[in-house]
Enzyme design. Structure first.
Site, PDB file in Angstrom:
ATOM      1  CB  SER A 138      -0.859   0.017   1.275  1.00 52.95           C
ATOM      2  OG  SER A 138      -1.485   1.278   1.449  1.00 52.95           O
ATOM      3  CE1 TYR A 151      -3.790  -1.983   5.456  1.00 58.97           C
ATOM      4  CE2 TYR A 151      -3.342   0.294   4.835  1.00 58.97           C
ATOM      5  CZ  TYR A 151      -3.673  -0.999   4.491  1.00 58.97           C
ATOM      6  OH  TYR A 151      -3.879  -1.329   3.171  1.00 58.97           O
TER       7      TYR A 151
HETATM    8  P1  NDP Z   1     -11.747  -5.826   0.811  1.00 63.32           P
HETATM    9  O1  NDP Z   1     -12.151  -5.608   2.230  1.00 63.32           O
HETATM   10  O2  NDP Z   1     -12.741  -5.553  -0.256  1.00 63.32           O
HETATM   11  O3  NDP Z   1     -11.190  -7.326   0.631  1.00 63.32           O
HETATM   12  C1  NDP Z   1     -10.351  -7.892   1.586  1.00 63.32           C
HETATM   13  C2  NDP Z   1     -10.268  -9.393   1.366  1.00 63.32           C
HETATM   14  O4  NDP Z   1      -9.372  -9.937   2.361  1.00 63.32           O
HETATM   15  C3  NDP Z   1     -11.606 -10.091   1.541  1.00 63.32           C
HETATM   16  O5  NDP Z   1     -11.766 -11.012   0.490  1.00 63.32           O
HETATM   17  C4  NDP Z   1     -11.462 -10.820   2.862  1.00 63.32           C
HETATM   18  O6  NDP Z   1     -12.161 -12.061   2.812  1.00 63.32           O
HETATM   19  C5  NDP Z   1      -9.963 -11.085   2.913  1.00 63.32           C
HETATM   20  N1  NDP Z   1      -9.491 -11.321   4.278  1.00 63.32           N
HETATM   21  C6  NDP Z   1      -9.432 -10.436   5.305  1.00 63.32           C
HETATM   22  N2  NDP Z   1      -8.996 -11.052   6.419  1.00 63.32           N
HETATM   23  C7  NDP Z   1      -8.769 -12.359   6.084  1.00 63.32           C
HETATM   24  C8  NDP Z   1      -8.323 -13.495   6.794  1.00 63.32           C
HETATM   25  N3  NDP Z   1      -8.003 -13.435   8.097  1.00 63.32           N
HETATM   26  N4  NDP Z   1      -8.202 -14.676   6.147  1.00 63.32           N
HETATM   27  C9  NDP Z   1      -8.517 -14.752   4.836  1.00 63.32           C
HETATM   28  N5  NDP Z   1      -8.955 -13.715   4.099  1.00 63.32           N
HETATM   29  C10 NDP Z   1      -9.081 -12.533   4.728  1.00 63.32           C
HETATM   30  O7  NDP Z   1     -10.436  -4.931   0.602  1.00 63.32           O
HETATM   31  P2  NDP Z   1      -9.480  -4.671  -0.665  1.00 63.32           P
HETATM   32  O8  NDP Z   1      -9.828  -5.534  -1.806  1.00 63.32           O
HETATM   33  O9  NDP Z   1      -9.422  -3.214  -0.866  1.00 63.32           O
HETATM   34  O10 NDP Z   1      -8.081  -5.094  -0.031  1.00 63.32           O
HETATM   35  C11 NDP Z   1      -7.272  -6.141  -0.533  1.00 63.32           C
HETATM   36  C12 NDP Z   1      -5.828  -5.857  -0.142  1.00 63.32           C
HETATM   37  O11 NDP Z   1      -5.412  -4.634  -0.734  1.00 63.32           O
HETATM   38  C13 NDP Z   1      -5.589  -5.697   1.360  1.00 63.32           C
HETATM   39  O12 NDP Z   1      -4.361  -6.315   1.675  1.00 63.32           O
HETATM   40  C14 NDP Z   1      -5.493  -4.184   1.544  1.00 63.32           C
HETATM   41  O13 NDP Z   1      -4.704  -3.837   2.665  1.00 63.32           O
HETATM   42  C15 NDP Z   1      -4.839  -3.792   0.246  1.00 63.32           C
HETATM   43  N6  NDP Z   1      -5.017  -2.397  -0.164  1.00 63.32           N
HETATM   44  C16 NDP Z   1      -6.263  -1.839  -0.287  1.00 63.32           C
HETATM   45  C17 NDP Z   1      -6.387  -0.525  -0.716  1.00 63.32           C
HETATM   46  C18 NDP Z   1      -7.703   0.164  -0.834  1.00 63.32           C
HETATM   47  O14 NDP Z   1      -7.734   1.424  -0.793  1.00 63.32           O
HETATM   48  N7  NDP Z   1      -8.820  -0.541  -0.999  1.00 63.32           N
HETATM   49  C19 NDP Z   1      -5.207   0.261  -1.108  1.00 63.32           C
HETATM   50  C20 NDP Z   1      -3.957  -0.416  -0.899  1.00 63.32           C
HETATM   51  C21 NDP Z   1      -3.878  -1.706  -0.484  1.00 63.32           C
HETATM   52  P3  NDP Z   1     -13.032 -12.692   3.991  1.00 63.32           P
HETATM   53  O15 NDP Z   1     -13.551 -11.558   4.827  1.00 63.32           O
HETATM   54  O16 NDP Z   1     -14.101 -13.464   3.281  1.00 63.32           O
HETATM   55  O17 NDP Z   1     -12.081 -13.571   4.715  1.00 63.32           O
HETATM   56  C1  8X3 Z   2      -5.105   1.560   1.614  1.00 65.71           C
HETATM   57  C2  8X3 Z   2      -4.851   2.916   1.045  1.00 65.71           C
HETATM   58  O1  8X3 Z   2      -4.511   5.374   1.612  1.00 65.71           O
HETATM   59  O2  8X3 Z   2      -6.091   4.108   2.979  1.00 65.71           O
HETATM   60  O3  8X3 Z   2      -3.944   0.846   1.768  1.00 65.71           O
HETATM   61  O4  8X3 Z   2      -3.741   3.763   3.232  1.00 65.71           O
HETATM   62  S1  8X3 Z   2      -4.809   4.080   2.289  1.00 65.71           S
END
Ligand code: NDP
Ligand code: 8X3
Length: 251
Positions: A138, A151
């Site tokens: 991120s 985070y």
């Molecule tokens: P979502 O919340 O839409 O998706 C997160 C996914 O992670 C879900 O499918 C969830 O599945 C899974 N997950 C969470 N905890 C667990 C666990 N303990 N075991 C297995 N699966 C888990 O978020 P995003 O798609 O946005 O995020 C995906 C990744 O991208 C993350 O690592 C996030 O930190 C990163 N990210 C996101 C950004 C954003 O702005 N959206 C920007 C930068 C990075 P379930 O709950 O079914 O287990």
């Molecule tokens: C998620 C993006 O800007 O909320 O990783 O940190 S931000």
């Protein structure tokens, strides 16, 4: 047929990546905790490509190593691992955070990612040249901001772990990338605010955030680069997001 293992395929980037790789004919191993969502995705995508769903919490190292140790031959060797499962919690300042939330982020974003990587490494090494580990880092792993505390630190770990992995994997053909997105509209903020839909909507309102499909496209691009190319880190932001001035405390 190449195969991809995607953690956190029930939502956001993971789900969009499953759809993108399926469109290109890849076999899919999809994981997450919410089984009903995995099954819905399986019935959508298995019409086109082989799909294996594993209901799995990445924090459970035994369950992870058992599940990945028993993958059907059809899905092996593994061409790509997308370490996507992760979350942010507690947007408030450190001094107000419940310690449990810090532990949950460390257990998921660090320990969970390490668990899956350790179990998947032999499967990726069996592929060797052209295989990839794509880690969801991120912008928060590089740039500090208020409320980023554990985070952001967990995503800094993801970046450095990936770089160090590359050192050990030199000569094996297996690539490692830290894909570091900025603001993207998924369920991420709903999770971060513990279900506050209004706060989530407010964050994305009036701007143009990245969409899950934008990140899925980057993941597919990274996984299909010529085998001699490794992109170490790919940071991607919406055009309408940038950095800001230092904050200063004044009398
Ligand atoms: P979502 O919340 O839409 O998706 C997160 C996914 O992670 C879900 O499918 C969830 O599945 C899974 N997950 C969470 N905890 C667990 C666990 N303990 N075991 C297995 N699966 C888990 O978020 P995003 O798609 O946005 O995020 C995906 C990744 O991208 C993350 O690592 C996030 O930190 C990163 N990210 C996101 C950004 C954003 O702005 N959206 C920007 C930068 C990075 P379930 O709950 O079914 O287990
Ligand atoms: C998620 C993006 O800007 O909320 O990783 O940190 S931000």
């Amino acid at each position: 047929m190449p195969s991809v293992l995607i953690t956190g395929a029930t939502s956001g980037f993971g789900k969009a990546a499953a759809q993108r790789f399926a469109k290109a004919g890849w076999s899919l191993i999809l994981t997450g905790r919410r089984e009903e969502r995995l099954k819905a995705l399986e019935s959508e995508l298995s019409q086109h490509v082989p799909v294996l769903t594993l209901t799995l919490d990445v924090r459970d190292s035994e369950a992870v190593s058992k599940a990945l140790g028993e993958l059907p031959e059809q899905f092996l060797p593994l061409t790509c691992l997308i370490n996507n499962a992760g979350l942010a919690l507690a947007p408030e300042p450190s001094q107000q955070v419940d310690l449990k939330d810090w532990h949950t982020m460390i257990d998921t974003n660090i320990t969970g990612l390490v668990n899956v990587t350790h179990a998947a490494l032999p499967l990726l090494l069996a592929q060797g040249e052209g295989a990839s580990i794509l880690n969801l880092g991120s912008v928060a792993g590089q740039w500090p901001y208020p409320g980023g505390h554990v985070y952001g630190a967990s995503k800094a770990f993801v970046q450095q772990f990936g770089y160090n992995l590359r050192c050990d994997l030199l000569g094996t053909g297996v690539r490692v990338t830290d894909l570091a997105p900025g603001m993207a509209e998924t369920e991420f903020t709903l999770v971060r605010t513990k279900g506050n839909q209004e706060a989530s909507d407010a964050l994305y309102r009036g701007t143009t955030p990245l969409q899950a499909e934008d990140i899925a496209e980057q993941l597919y691009y990274l996984a299909t680069l010529p085998a001699h190319i490794n992109i170490n880190r790919l940071e991607i932001m919406p055009v309408r997001q940038a950095w800001s001035a230092f904050a200063v405390d004044r009398d």
